[in-house]
Design an enzyme around this catalytic site. Structure first.
Site, PDB file in Angstrom:
ATOM      1  N   ASP A   1       0.835  -1.194   0.000  1.00 51.21           N
ATOM      2  CA  ASP A   1       0.000   0.000   0.000  1.00 51.21           C
ATOM      3  C   ASP A   1       0.878   1.255   0.000  1.00 51.21           C
ATOM      4  O   ASP A   1       1.727   1.419   0.890  1.00 51.21           O
ATOM      5  CB  ASP A   1      -0.871  -0.055   1.262  1.00 51.21           C
ATOM      6  CG  ASP A   1      -1.993   0.952   1.245  1.00 51.21           C
ATOM      7  OD1 ASP A   1      -2.963   0.736   0.500  1.00 51.21           O
ATOM      8  OD2 ASP A   1      -1.898   1.964   1.977  1.00 51.21           O
TER       9      ASP A   1
ATOM     10  N   GLU B   1       1.675  -0.600  -5.072  1.00 50.98           N
ATOM     11  CA  GLU B   1       0.492   0.207  -5.340  1.00 50.98           C
ATOM     12  C   GLU B   1       0.901   1.670  -5.228  1.00 50.98           C
ATOM     13  O   GLU B   1       0.643   2.343  -4.234  1.00 50.98           O
ATOM     14  CB  GLU B   1      -0.632  -0.101  -4.329  1.00 50.98           C
ATOM     15  CG  GLU B   1      -1.947   0.589  -4.657  1.00 50.98           C
ATOM     16  CD  GLU B   1      -2.407   1.594  -3.600  1.00 50.98           C
ATOM     17  OE1 GLU B   1      -3.537   2.065  -3.698  1.00 50.98           O
ATOM     18  OE2 GLU B   1      -1.629   1.935  -2.670  1.00 50.98           O
TER      19      GLU B   1
END
Lengths: 651, 651
Positions: free
Chosen positions: B383, B412
């Protein structure tokens, strides 16, 4: 902390500085500039997330211990840019520095919060904390401390807020590197600063032996006597083919005949006979004193004499007897002559640069250059450097440059692109180019853009030659006088360095060996009698063009060419401007030597600050005709039999 | 010889090897491959003049002491090329070697002299001399010695001449480096060999908590029970948002409300509460045994479970109490919550990676990955890695890779291009991309060409996501089901790695927060009840597309995309082929979600070896319809309400 962590932090510090330009082959080679030129340095600079970074371009004269810093500016997509101007004739070096500016990150967020009407009590304290953490020795610190003091003494939150949002405060923090995150680029990159003439020069090549009076072999004295004419024409380099004794063995005859007849003068590139080699003068040209006098006269006229440096020997060269080991030996014991099979050049022996006593050989070859520098020569046109080791040139040019920063080497390497670039990277100041064989508009544009808009512009200085004693291109053979004029204007205005092989060009000589680009009855193998003032000669045109080059700074660099749209493939047009736009030159050339061509040309009016709806004056510096133009698209027509080019100046 | 000469010879050896590719940032970073992929190495290689050079590509498995050599071939303009195929799942390294081949230079000249009918008596001797000078230990030497022996024993000049001109002899000399001129490239470049799934994977993301039975909170057991459905659909990675305890303090409510209501489940990205942090499991999902059973079941179905690695903490995370120094402190003593002004994320504390005891912190963060690897997890979707230090990732991924070469990290990072590339360079195996926001044909083509035809292909493996829980792009909101289908086909056939945020995609959910790309009633903040088999769902289509991906090797790489000309801007078409052309796939997608579009498509028939004047069969693998095409331009029509895409197989 483990070693692996430390390694990672070294490999990837807080701020990344990468893809620095200019940086030639990872910094292996310097870039080149002359005094007053600019170095525009760029790099990708960023850190994680949305933290603000700032960057300095650092530069200094080589030998200085302190750096000058220039704040770089962000030009989008994490690319940063900074400029340095070369002010002194010494080499420079540059590097970069970048850091995280926590205050800037904070200020951007702070502004957003205020705009959103949020409570910023704690944020103000945070901003002050960031300010208090800043320290340094930069010039900016003094003024910064004043502003910081004002914030400390601020009596209201509203006032503090206003002070914290100050643009000036932000700008000052951008000039004080944060020591905790400051990263220095790991390389120091070099700028070689070279003489003005490395960038701006107009060359006139002639064979002194062809300028004798009353049918005699020309001498240095004869050559000296025509220098004022060449100076009046505006040339500032006069280049002589080799001036050394010419070999007798296997001497070439007229039209490149394998064996000459008695009295044939031979090719000057077959260097050396019993009178001497590369340090001697061909006896019919005169004596060393004559040569030195010629050099001095030239200098007084603003002309440098360029000598031909052709490292090869005739079979009669003293080196052949004294150092047979410097040459290639054939299996039958004879010395290998030059060849490009099936062609043989039996009047020339190539030198074996990698022979066993190459140290001695290289020293001797370098001493040839030292010898002629001592006689006043500052420019050398090097014959076929691409057939000799790169290492030799790198070493030789570096050694010469240590003592003589004003000496210039031009590489005559008509060969593959990588080799030509390598010679420029390793030290040649100027290079012959493919211009000679680019008669078509699309090819010309592509090639000039390649020379001026790619990395090679940092080290490869083109010198445009429409012809040479070796090359009479097909388009000159077929195009005649209009082609000679258009190619001359192109060479002299596209490139700030250009040259012509003299009388044969002035007189539009277009007789070639059948189906070859070789001159018929080439001056390389015989003494010519030029009727220099014959009707149709280009002396006046050249004089005018060279005057225009001198009077317009926009033409004194090659890097500013910008091609214009023209709705006619036979018309090529380009703009060159000075950085301040005070000098704007538009050149239009008709590439069709047979027909009048006309078309509409689009000029970058917006860049010049000229309104689209007002007329403006343009003047053709060649014909002195004036025109009124309107807007960016305008009409042009050129009749090759009158004059196939415009050199417009825009007021 | 002086030192300066030696230096020059080192800087510029006899043979220049430069501009090697691939070479990422001067060799700072490895390139990436999987087993069976090819590394195509190129370099500019040349020497002075017209001497012939030869070159080897050298490669070996890291740790091996001997190199394998591959003769490079000249592809024009001094560029050389050689290929190595990755055969083993270990890292490789490669370098280059080049040398002057005097025999080759000689043979070329020799042939020209013979063709010109010149006397070659001495030349034959010279050729033999060059041959006699050759020695080495290469495989080629043995056969070379046989041929050389024949030449020594040759009885006639004519026979010698013939033997000397032999192509085989030349080829052998090209495989034996000449020791006197042989130059080794100064760098050894690295290839990271990574797991097959780093290149080919289809991801299905879902929130386990939304798959409870009878209105209950979903558990790992529920998730396990639907894995067979997902496996049947053809996905091989199932990715869960964070499965850890969710914080209570400042827990977000439905629709991203700043304060939740009692019973709101909160965002799984607000990690940690009294039950534990990144190594614990949210109690309602089940126990560690359940999770491990799920992982095993998944594996038996060919599925890897991917966990979300989100290095951030809820205010209730144990780290906050145990290590307050790992977080940012605000001037009022409180810990700084996450913000993107004016937005505040008060349920999340970012971590201060550069805190004073960062060594301890980094070790702890890495131990989270070790912990889950130990539980069977092999894939991590990271993330927002771009908001954490590059050095941390470089270190962490390298350390993990030392023990676990089969672990994959997906970045990401929806951020600026340089940052995304840096994360890929430093070690992330896959990366999210801008595909999500490239609905238009010209943008798609430009972007995919940038990903597949520039240097980034050596290290940046795209993973195409049409949607994510954070992003419901405008074109899906407006385009509805046809858009969902076309975006799915594009993602799954353009890129060998792709993924969808599951049920919301299968069911073509297009309700967004007004004027945002955020889902309305986002699953991030509430538990959804999906009617997974509702009419209009895309399960069958996905099943078919994934089956086509499995059965067609041409779709198992991203690097082979080749766009086709189409005379309609709403139709995009591209070809993917296996290297042997046994598998040829042509994809055509209608980008207009409202109207039937038709047009002519041009396919590269000449590459496929199909004659232009004979009909050939193509089959749509989606509809199983067959067509007969003729020549390279053919007609296609796509009705978005039937199906907006063709995936043709060409026989």
């Amino acid at each position: 902390m483990t070693t692996a962590v430390d390694k990672a932090k070294q490999l990837l510090p807080r701020v990344i500085i990468e893809h620095v330009s200019p940086e030639i082959d990872g910094g292996l080679f310097p870039i080149k500039r002359i005094v007053h030129e600019v170095v525009c340095v760029e790099a990708d600079i960023y850190t994680e997330g949305h933290n603000s970074v700032n960057a300095f371009l650092l530069y200094r004269k080589c030998g200085d211990t302190t750096w000058t810093t220039v704040s770089m500016i962000a030009i989008g997509n994490d690319r940063w840019q900074g400029e340095l101007v070369i002010t002194h004739d010494v080499d420079y070096e540059y590097s970069l520095q970048a850091w995280v500016n926590d205050f800037e990150t904070w200020q951007i967020d702070f502004r957003k919060k205020i705009d959103a009407g949020q409570d910023v009590t704690v944020d103000i304290l945070a901003g002050i904390q960031y300010l208090e953490a800043i320290s340094g020795k930069e010039k900016a610190v003094k003024r910064f401390d004043v502003l910081r003091g004002q914030i400390r003494k601020s009596s209201s939150s509203a006032e503090t807020q206003k002070l914290l949002l100050s643009e000036e405060l932000l700008k000052l923090t951008q000039e004080i590197p944060a020591s905790s995150t400051c990263v220095s680029y790991e390389k120091t990159l070099k700028v070689h600063v070279e003489p003005q003439k490395a960038l701006v020069s107009s060359w006139y090549e002639f064979f002194p032996r062809s300028f004798g009076k009353n049918g005699a072999h020309g001498t240095f004295k004869d050559a000296e006597s025509i220098l004022p004419v060449i100076a009046r024409m505006g040339f500032d380099v006069v280049y002589f083919p080799p001036i050394h004794p010419i070999g007798d063995t296997n001497r070439k005859g007229r039209n490149n005949a394998r064996t000459g007849k008695t009295g044939d003068p031979g090719s000057p590139w077959a260097i050396g006979n019993k009178d001497g080699g590369h340090k001697a003068i061909h006896s019919q040209l005169g004596k060393m004193e004559d040569f030195q006098k010629l050099v001095r006269t030239a200098e007084s006229l603003g002309i440098n004499i360029a000598l031909d440096l052709a490292y090869q020997c005739s079979p009669d060269h003293p080196y052949v007897k004294e150092h047979p080991e410097w040459f290639f030996k054939r299996p039958d014991g004879s010395i290998q002559y030059a060849e490009n099979p099936p062609k043989k050049y039996e009047d020339v022996y190539p030198i074996n640069f990698y022979c066993e006593n190459s140290a001695e050989l290289w020293d001797e070859l370098k001493s040839v250059v030292d010898f002629w520098i001592d006689k006043g020569v500052k420019i050398f046109r090097v014959d076929n450097p691409h057939t000799k080791p790169f290492a030799f040139w790198a070493w030789m040019i570096r050694e010469i440059r240590k003592k003589h920063r004003d000496v210039i080497f031009l590489a005559e390497a008509f060969t593959r692109p990588n080799i030509m670039k390598q010679l420029a990277k390793l030290g040649f100041h100027q290079s012959y180019t493919y211009f000679t064989w680019r008669p078509m508009k699309s090819d010309l544009i592509e090639y000039v853009n390649e020379l001026t808009r790619t990395e090679s512009r940092e080290y490869f200085r083109p010198n445009f030659w429409p012809n040479t004693p070796d090359i009479l291109p097909y388009h000159l053979q077929s195009g005649g006088r209009p082609a000679f004029i258009s190619r001359f204007v192109l060479a002299a205005t596209l490139s700030s360095n250009y040259g012509i092989y003299g009388p044969a060009f002035d007189l539009c000589v277009k007789d070639a060996v059948v189906e070859k680009e070789e001159y018929f009855e080439s001056e390389k193998y015989e003494i010519k009698k030029w009727d220099w003032d014959a009707p149709g000669n280009l002396k006046d045109l050249m004089t005018r063009v060279n005057k225009i080059r001198k009077e317009n700074v926009a033409l004194q660099t090659t890097w500013n060419v910008q091609f214009c749209d023209v709705n006619n493939d036979q018309l090529i047009a380009y703009v060159k401007t000075s950085p301040d736009y005070k000098n704007i030159i538009l050149v239009v050339v008709n590439l069709d030597s047979s027909n009048t061509q006309s078309g509409m040309i689009k000029v970058p009016l917006h860049e010049w600050g000229i309104p689209y709806d007002k007329p403006y004056k343009i003047k053709d510096l060649l014909t002195r005709d004036e025109y009124i133009w309107n807007g960016d698209w305008n009409f042009v027509e050129l009749n090759p039999y009158k004059i196939p080019a415009h050199i417009f100046c825009i007021k």
